[in-house]
Design an enzyme around this catalytic site. Structure first.
Site, PDB file in Angstrom:
ATOM      1  N   ASP A  67       0.862  -1.179   0.000  1.00  0.00           N
ATOM      2  CA  ASP A  67       0.000   0.000   0.000  1.00  0.00           C
ATOM      3  C   ASP A  67       0.901   1.231   0.000  1.00  0.00           C
ATOM      4  OD1 ASP A  67       0.798  -0.683   2.686  1.00  0.00           O
ATOM      5  OD2 ASP A  67      -0.588   0.834   3.435  1.00  0.00           O
TER       6      ASP A  67
ATOM      7  N   GLU B 164      -0.076  -0.825   5.815  1.00  0.00           N
ATOM      8  CA  GLU B 164       1.034  -0.308   6.618  1.00  0.00           C
ATOM      9  C   GLU B 164       0.944   1.198   6.818  1.00  0.00           C
ATOM     10  OE1 GLU B 164       4.864   1.191   7.920  1.00  0.00           O
ATOM     11  OE2 GLU B 164       3.877   1.736   6.061  1.00  0.00           O
TER      12      GLU B 164
END
Ligand code: NAG
Ligand code: ZN
Length: 494
Positions: free
Chosen positions: A118, A183
């Site tokens: 991400d 994250e």
């Protein structure tokens, strides 16, 4: 260093699986254009975990990652980690965590590589020179959101495994992957997943490798520590509504004055933390550490000009690095409820909430810090004899993480860096917080190494994020070499 190299050399000689370094390097060099193209495909996916409207892209990114690992013959799973609750009460599926396994030879060491796919938000309007989701190859750099944080490092690990396979070289270790998609917004759901798979997926893992950070300079680095963080809200509440300073000023005891007064007692102008007990808890700087810091490549003038300041808190390298990495600090971030629009407004805010954080280092304990800060602010506030009400809450309590830089995992890293780059790595720490390292350590009890390949000027989370072709390609060689070096570590559990 001789003592460190010697056992490694002996083991290589007795090792039945030849490590074909030159062939690996050649293979990687001749496939770099393909590596760039795969990175282009990955950067094109706007896998922004903070934007709920992008969630389908994020799901797609996890699928692409799983597919890439499957194409190499890995045993791949997409692990459902449940849902996320939004502020409006709605729920949204979290991106699945991708796990993969290459090899399960019980006689071999097993490493687990952690990474994330991400990204932080990015828009042209933020001031990017190029489309953040269209990888742009300029002057040896590959610009794009997520290029360095963390898509290229994840791909470099995958390509390292692929290189072994392509050359029909047996992997020197079993390799597992844990790749997440949350994250950048706090790894929602990952802690629970690690806990749940503690006795399954993680049971045979010997070491965990994280490549989600950067070098400090042009010199390659191994990272052996990160600071934790405690984040506080201090709320001062007074009158039952905002007041006009012309009408009420001079008669009421203002919450904002109280708040500024107590905030000013947290840290001195020269950076000394004034909260009793905090400095006492900090592990003293050893002579060995001092010497390590002396050897690190770090240009103070460069650092100053990069952030546009004429003076820093300290003017020597060791103090600067130490205070960036291994001492706590107080930062005041904002005051909610304060008038902050442009223009002037003669308001007396009725309730104001300060937001500040204290970075955590060994041997501080967030639970203790919570008590120290709360007690201290209440005692300072009591001296003001104010009728207003103070409330202190700690909303984040993330512990620091510290490894032993002379652990065999790091010795293996030094050998691998020396082999690929021809220099000794800097041994560095991160001033920021990577909570997942501490979670891995606490839950699995395994040793961890942070092995970065990102450049010091990659602009993570910023405009014009990039990774250089050099770091991406040489980083792939480093990872391939590291797998071989880790296999030389004598296993204690055998
Ligand atoms: C990406 O940028 C290149 C070069 O500027 C351009 O030719 C290409 O059309 C762009 N691709 C997309 C998908 O926008
Ligand atoms: Zn990252």
């Amino acid at each position: 260093m001789k003592l460190i190299f010697l056992p490694s050399v002996l083991l290589v000689i007795s090792n039945v699986h030849a490590f074909l370094y030159n062939e690996l390097v050649q293979y990687i060099d001749s496939h770099k254009e393909e590596y760039v193209e795969v990175l282009r495909d990955w950067v094109e996916v706007e896998s922004d975990s903070s934007d709920v409207l992008r969630r389908s892209d994020l799901h797609r990114m996890m699928e692409i990652t799983a597919q890439k690992l499957r194409s190499l013959g890995g045993n791949v799973e997409l692990v459902d980690i449940g849902e996320q609750e939004l502020l409006d009460g709605q729920t949204l599926a979290l991106p699945k965590v991708v796990t993969a396994q290459f090899g399960n030879d019980p006689d071999k060491t097993t490493v687990c590589i952690y990474g994330h796919v991400d990204v932080q938000p990015a828009k042209m309007e933020d001031g990017w020179d190029t489309d953040p989701y269209n990888l742009t190859d300029l002057g040896g750099n590959l610009y794009g959101r997520g290029a360095s944080d963390n898509k290229a490092p994840v791909l470099a690990w995958i390509h390292a495994v692929e290189a072994y396979q392509a050359l029909s070289m047996e992997l020197p270790v079993n390799v597992k992957f844990v790749i997440e998609g949350m994250e950048e917004t706090g790894s929602n759901g990952l802690d629970a997943m690690i806990l749940a798979q503690q006795d399954t997926f993680f049971s045979d893992v010997d070491y965990i490798i994280i490549s989600d950070c950067s070098w400090l300079s042009r010199r390659p680095a191994l990272t052996y520590g990160t600071r934790g963080n405690t984040y506080f809200f201090a709320e001062v509440e007074g009158p039952n509504k905002d007041l006009h300073s012309g009408v009420y000023g001079g008669t009421v005891i203002e919450p904002m004055t109280d708040l500024i007064g107590i905030l000013d007692t947290l840290i001195s102008p020269s950076g000394k933390i004034l909260i009793p007990g905090i400095r006492e808890a900090v592990a003293p700087l050893s002579d060995e550490e001092w010497k390590m810091y002396q050897d690190i490549e770090f240009d103070i003038d460069d650092y100053k000009s990069k952030i546009g300041v004429s003076q820093l808190m300290y003017n020597n390298k060791v103090d600067l690095l130490a205070h960036r990495w291994r001492y706590p600090t107080v930062s005041i971030h904002g005051i909610e409820g304060a008038f902050s629009a442009s223009g002037s407004k003669t308001v007396i805010p009725a309730k104001v909430t300060a937001k500040f954080s204290i970075r955590q280092v060994p041997n501080m304990d967030p639970a203790m810090v919570k008590k120290q800060v709360t007690d201290y602010l209440h005692s300072v506030f009591a001296k003001r004899k104010s009728p207003n009400k103070l409330k202190v809450t700690m909303i984040i309590g993330a512990k620091p993480w510290l490894a032993d830089p002379s652990h065999p995992l790091y010795e293996a890293g030094k050998v691998a860096v020396k082999r690929v780059f021809g220099v000794e790595p800097d041994l560095i720490r991160e001033g920021g917080t990577i909570p997942i390292a501490r979670t891995f350590q606490d839950v699995t009890g395994k040793s961890i190494i942070m092995l970065p390949i990102g450049g010091f000027d990659d602009g993570l989370h910023s405009q014009n994020e990039k990774i250089s072709r050099y770091n991406y390609v040489e980083g792939t060689k480093l990872f391939a070499t590291y797998l071989n070096e880790v296999a030389q570590i004598k296993r204690s559990k055998v």
